[in-house]
Design a protein around this motif. Structure first.
Motif, PDB file in Angstrom:
ATOM      1  N   GLY A   5      32.716  37.805  46.731  1.00  0.00           N
ATOM      2  CA  GLY A   5      34.021  37.480  46.155  1.00  0.00           C
ATOM      3  C   GLY A   5      34.989  36.954  47.206  1.00  0.00           C
ATOM      4  N   PHE A   6      35.008  37.596  48.369  1.00  0.00           N
ATOM      5  CA  PHE A   6      35.909  37.134  49.431  1.00  0.00           C
ATOM      6  C   PHE A   6      35.515  35.739  49.911  1.00  0.00           C
ATOM      7  CE2 PHE A   6      37.648  41.419  49.830  1.00  0.00           C
ATOM      8  CZ  PHE A   6      38.956  41.128  50.151  1.00  0.00           C
ATOM      9  N   ASN A   7      34.187  35.482  49.980  1.00  0.00           N
ATOM     10  CA  ASN A   7      33.758  34.134  50.378  1.00  0.00           C
ATOM     11  C   ASN A   7      34.249  33.079  49.392  1.00  0.00           C
ATOM     12  OD1 ASN A   7      32.514  34.879  52.689  1.00  0.00           O
ATOM     13  ND2 ASN A   7      30.452  34.987  51.799  1.00  0.00           N
ATOM     14  N   ARG A   8      34.136  33.417  48.089  1.00  0.00           N
ATOM     15  CA  ARG A   8      34.611  32.498  47.060  1.00  0.00           C
ATOM     16  C   ARG A   8      36.110  32.266  47.215  1.00  0.00           C
ATOM     17  NH1 ARG A   8      31.848  31.699  42.216  1.00  0.00           N
ATOM     18  NH2 ARG A   8      33.692  30.498  41.669  1.00  0.00           N
ATOM     19  N   ALA A   9      36.840  33.371  47.440  1.00  0.00           N
ATOM     20  CA  ALA A   9      38.288  33.267  47.574  1.00  0.00           C
ATOM     21  C   ALA A   9      38.648  32.413  48.782  1.00  0.00           C
ATOM     22  CB  ALA A   9      38.905  34.659  47.703  1.00  0.00           C
ATOM     23  N   GLU A  10      37.884  32.599  49.871  1.00  0.00           N
ATOM     24  CA  GLU A  10      38.163  31.823  51.074  1.00  0.00           C
ATOM     25  C   GLU A  10      37.939  30.343  50.809  1.00  0.00           C
ATOM     26  OE1 GLU A  10      36.008  33.118  54.513  1.00  0.00           O
ATOM     27  OE2 GLU A  10      36.610  31.338  55.621  1.00  0.00           O
ATOM     28  N   ALA A  11      36.821  30.041  50.147  1.00  0.00           N
ATOM     29  CA  ALA A  11      36.518  28.637  49.854  1.00  0.00           C
ATOM     30  C   ALA A  11      37.622  28.035  48.991  1.00  0.00           C
ATOM     31  CB  ALA A  11      35.161  28.539  49.155  1.00  0.00           C
ATOM     32  N   ALA A  12      38.088  28.817  48.000  1.00  0.00           N
ATOM     33  CA  ALA A  12      39.130  28.287  47.116  1.00  0.00           C
ATOM     34  C   ALA A  12      40.440  28.092  47.875  1.00  0.00           C
ATOM     35  CB  ALA A  12      39.338  29.245  45.941  1.00  0.00           C
ATOM     36  N   ALA A  13      40.781  29.048  48.752  1.00  0.00           N
ATOM     37  CA  ALA A  13      42.069  28.960  49.445  1.00  0.00           C
ATOM     38  C   ALA A  13      42.063  27.862  50.502  1.00  0.00           C
ATOM     39  CB  ALA A  13      42.395  30.308  50.088  1.00  0.00           C
ATOM     40  N   MET A  14      40.885  27.569  51.047  1.00  0.00           N
ATOM     41  CA  MET A  14      40.807  26.613  52.147  1.00  0.00           C
ATOM     42  C   MET A  14      40.543  25.192  51.666  1.00  0.00           C
ATOM     43  SD  MET A  14      41.354  27.877  55.086  1.00  0.00           S
ATOM     44  CE  MET A  14      41.321  29.345  56.092  1.00  0.00           C
ATOM     45  N   ARG A  15      40.485  24.986  50.342  1.00  0.00           N
ATOM     46  CA  ARG A  15      40.045  23.664  49.888  1.00  0.00           C
ATOM     47  C   ARG A  15      40.998  22.571  50.321  1.00  0.00           C
ATOM     48  NH1 ARG A  15      42.452  26.350  45.966  1.00  0.00           N
ATOM     49  NH2 ARG A  15      43.885  25.291  44.557  1.00  0.00           N
ATOM     50  N   GLY A  16      42.268  22.932  50.607  1.00  0.00           N
ATOM     51  CA  GLY A  16      43.207  21.895  51.026  1.00  0.00           C
ATOM     52  C   GLY A  16      43.335  21.773  52.535  1.00  0.00           C
ATOM     53  N   VAL A  17      42.548  22.539  53.300  1.00  0.00           N
ATOM     54  CA  VAL A  17      42.697  22.506  54.749  1.00  0.00           C
ATOM     55  C   VAL A  17      41.619  21.617  55.349  1.00  0.00           C
ATOM     56  CG1 VAL A  17      42.735  23.898  56.843  1.00  0.00           C
ATOM     57  CG2 VAL A  17      43.625  24.834  54.717  1.00  0.00           C
TER      58      VAL A  17
END
Lengths: 236, 236
Positions: free
Chosen positions: B221-233
């Protein structure tokens, strides 16, 4: 505040320090050796070695240490084969069970720390060593290990401090280290706050000393990172 | 009785009890993590923006909570809290021992430890927010609160996700220690089962598997969240 009681408590709790240091020192040193082996398995590039090591790290980092302690101390006795084996005189004792659980646990964390350290050695160094005709073992001993360990040292220092904290769990299987003595004192005196605060102070002192020692070792091993000596005063 | 019958949901199975215990582990870990998030955020703010005195106080808090065993913190809150509560009740004219709630004491204990770790994560994440963003926010005339809400908080959270994932795993594993003060979470339920069936290994292995399941699913879940949060970086 009852200073006499605090001083008495402090002295009584100090009686648990040798056991605490023993548990930490033995588990960390045996764990370090095992961790180097596991880190090499992880980095070997051979899936038959890599995956068992990965699995080990995953299982021991993914479960609480207390579960591991219970599994070894209470769980292994379930099997008659183990109760009749040569290991039973050891596995029957809480001391060796706690030692085994702490060692297996720290091995998993240390594997990743050492792996990171080894990976940080620049490839050029290994290439140069190969060009000089060093054998794989010699390269590992002279080039990779010293530099890898130096990089890993700060993280390893943290792990040692985490282990001194973790030894408190040995009290749950009746070992009388600092936390064990503290719980016993609390059940005798009902003064939980004073006694546990004293115990906390002992852990803080030990961890402070360990972190200073690690910092000293870091400075010794990486003299190039030390602040340059102050420039001499210009001559008048 | 086979393993699946023993751990199943049949009349003699322990499945339902273990499932409830798993929910309890999740509940107490999430509560602790939330307490840690609020307190950890305040601590990070104190160290980044507070005056010198407040900064030193926050730093001391972090050092102390990271230096003493988690088990000791749980004991201190549970037994210390109980003795404070008992004397308050005696003062109000109610004799007899009053114990604090194991869930509350455990969640607060794990929460205040988690706060120490989380504050370091938030502090690091604040450092990762580009300074130009803050300058730009000031330049367009944002107030401090608006800037925090629109510019800082979302980006700090984004950079904090990987670190928070680690801290969450710590809280999850530390929740096992709350079993020592009698909260019926996974480990406590496994102990009860081990005692009444005399199959400690089976129950503790099951507990270990449940923890592995929780840590794997939440890690994913944290990996998914990280991927989602970083999509604009943009990354190298």
């Amino acid at each position: 505040m009852d200073l006499v009681f605090l001083a008495d408590t402090f002295v009584t709790l100090l009686g648990g320090v040798p056991l605490l240091l023993q548990l930490t020192a033995i588990s960390v040193s045996v764990g370090a050796v095992l961790a180097v082996l596991l880190a090499l398995m992880r980095l070997s590039g051979n899936p038959l070695l890599d995956y068992p090591a990965r699995g080990y790290v995953f299982v021991f980092r993914g479960t609480p240490l207390l579960v591991q302690i219970f599994l070894i101390y209470y769980g292994l006795g379930q099997f008659p084969e183990i109760r009749q084996s040569v290991a039973w005189p050891f596995l029957r004792q809480p001391y060796w069970c706690a030692m085994l659980a702490l060692t297996l646990n720290t091995t998993a964390y240390a594997t990743e720390i050492i792996r990171g350290g080894i990976l940080s050695v620049p490839f050029g160094q290994i290439e140069a060593a190969r060009a000089c005709g060093m054998s794989r073992l010699l390269i590992f001993r002279r080039i990779i290990l010293p530099q890898g360990l130096r990089t890993a040292l700060p993280a390893y220092g943290n792990e040692i401090i985490l282990m001194t904290r973790a030894t408190a769990l040995a009290s749950v299987i009746t070992l009388m280290e600092v936390t064990g003595i503290a719980s016993k004192l609390v059940s005798e005196t009902f003064r939980a706050i004073e006694v546990f605060a004293c115990a906390g102070a002992i852990y803080l002192i030990i961890n402070f000393l360990i972190s200073r020692a690690i910092a000293l070792a870091e400075r010794r091993l990486s003299p190039q990172l030390a602040a340059p000596p102050a420039a001499p005063e210009p001559a008048r | 009785m086979g393993y699946f019958e023993l751990m199943g949901f049949g009349p003699k199975g322990w499945g339902l009890l273990l499932a409830q215990a798993t929910l309890m582990t999740i509940a107490v870990s999430v509560t602790a993590f939330a307490i840690g998030a609020v307190l950890g955020g305040l601590l990070a703010w104190a160290r980044l923006a507070g005056g010198r005195g407040i900064g030193i106080a926050a730093e001391t808090y972090v050092t102390v909570l990271r230096g003493i065993p988690d088990l000791l913190v749980i004991y201190l809150l549970y037994f210390g809290g109980s003795s404070v509560l008992t004397s308050v009740m005696r003062w109000l004219g109610n004799d007899g021992f009053v114990g604090v709630n194991a869930f509350a004491a455990g969640a607060i204990a794990v929460g205040i430890i988690s706060a120490a770790y989380q504050s370091e994560v938030y502090r690091g994440a604040f450092g990762a927010v580009a300074k130009g963003e803050i300058e730009a926010a000031r330049a367009v005339g944002m107030g401090r609160m608006l800037m925090f809400r629109r510019i800082l908080a979302p980006q700090i959270l984004r950079f904090a996700i990987p670190g928070l994932g680690n801290v969450w795993q710590l809280a999850l594993k530390e929740s096992a220690l709350i079993s020592v003060v009698g909260l019926t979470e996974i480990l406590r339920q496994a102990q009860v089962g081990a005692g009444s069936t005399r199959q400690p290994f089976v129950f503790f292995i099951t507990a270990a598997l449940l923890y592995l399941l929780l840590s794997t699913v939440s890690g994913w879940g944290f990996n998914r969240a990280e991927a989602a949060a970083m999509r604009g970086v943009r990354r190298a």
